[in-house]
Write a protein that holds these residues in place. Structure first.
Motif, short mmCIF file in Angstrom:
data_model
loop_
_atom_site.label_atom_id
_atom_site.label_comp_id
_atom_site.label_asym_id
_atom_site.label_seq_id
_atom_site.Cartn_x
_atom_site.Cartn_y
_atom_site.Cartn_z
N GLY A 1 0.49 -1.52 7.41
CA GLY A 1 0.38 -2.57 6.42
C GLY A 1 1.65 -2.81 5.64
O GLY A 1 2.70 -2.19 5.90
N SER A 2 1.54 -3.69 4.65
CA SER A 2 2.70 -4.09 3.84
C SER A 2 2.36 -4.06 2.36
O SER A 2 1.20 -4.23 1.97
N LYS B 1 4.20 3.65 6.91
CA LYS B 1 3.78 4.87 7.59
C LYS B 1 3.25 5.87 6.54
O LYS B 1 3.65 5.80 5.37
N PRO B 2 2.42 6.81 6.95
CA PRO B 2 1.94 7.82 5.99
C PRO B 2 3.09 8.55 5.29
O PRO B 2 2.96 8.91 4.11
N ARG C 1 9.19 4.08 -14.77
CA ARG C 1 8.23 5.18 -14.75
C ARG C 1 7.61 5.41 -13.38
O ARG C 1 6.94 6.42 -13.16
N GLY C 2 7.79 4.47 -12.48
CA GLY C 2 7.32 4.64 -11.12
C GLY C 2 5.99 3.97 -10.84
O GLY C 2 5.20 3.69 -11.74
N THR C 3 5.78 3.71 -9.55
CA THR C 3 4.52 3.16 -9.08
C THR C 3 4.12 3.90 -7.81
O THR C 3 4.96 4.15 -6.94
N GLN C 4 2.86 4.28 -7.71
CA GLN C 4 2.39 5.08 -6.58
C GLN C 4 2.13 4.21 -5.36
O GLN C 4 1.44 3.18 -5.46
N VAL C 5 2.65 4.65 -4.24
CA VAL C 5 2.35 4.03 -2.95
C VAL C 5 1.71 5.10 -2.07
O VAL C 5 2.28 6.17 -1.87
N THR C 6 0.53 4.79 -1.58
CA THR C 6 -0.19 5.71 -0.70
C THR C 6 -0.53 5.00 0.60
O THR C 6 -1.15 3.92 0.57
N VAL C 7 -0.09 5.59 1.72
CA VAL C 7 -0.33 5.00 3.03
C VAL C 7 -1.27 5.93 3.79
O VAL C 7 -0.94 7.09 4.06
N SER C 8 -2.42 5.41 4.14
CA SER C 8 -3.41 6.21 4.86
C SER C 8 -3.23 6.03 6.37
O SER C 8 -2.84 4.97 6.85
N SER C 9 -3.54 7.10 7.10
CA SER C 9 -3.37 7.05 8.56
C SER C 9 -4.64 6.57 9.25
O SER C 9 -5.67 6.39 8.65
#
Length: 116
Positions: free
Chosen positions: A16-17, A86-87, A108-116
């Protein structure tokens, strides 16, 4: 008061994007090089992409061809378009500004989570 505020993170499936944004205030945005860094749990913070004041870009080998950094000086905003996620791209993504004198700031950052 200087602020770098990231947004656009979230949970996405592999392939995904996402597009991250970072809005800067309190700095002369057009005079600052802008970077995106990322930090995965238990790992060091690594440089992902850079855009200079002149618009030149540079990328970590791990994201070349998949990520695109860009800036809009009229909006004081830097973007990171992330495709083919990618994960292993899972991390907190941070915006960073660099003035030629060496003065720099972090968001402060932003969370990116990539699921497989």
């Amino acid at each position: 008061q200087v602020q770098l505020v990231e947004s656009g993170g979230g949970l996405v499936q592999a392939g995904g994007s996402l597009r991250l944004s970072c809005v800067a205030s309190g700095i002369i945005f057009r005079a600052n090089a802008m970077d995106w860094y990322r930090q995965a749990p238990g790992k060091q913070r690594d440089l992902v992409a850079t855009v200079t004041t002149g618009g030149s870009t540079n990328y970590a080998d791990s994201v070349k061809g998949r990520f695109t950094i860009s800036r809009d000086n009229a909006k004081n905003t830097v973007y990171l378009q992330m495709n083919s996620l990618k994960p292993e791209d899972t991390a907190v993504y941070y915006c960073h500004s660099r003035y030629p004198t060496g003065i720099d700031y972090w968001g402060r950052g932003t969370q990116v989570t990539v699921s497989s």
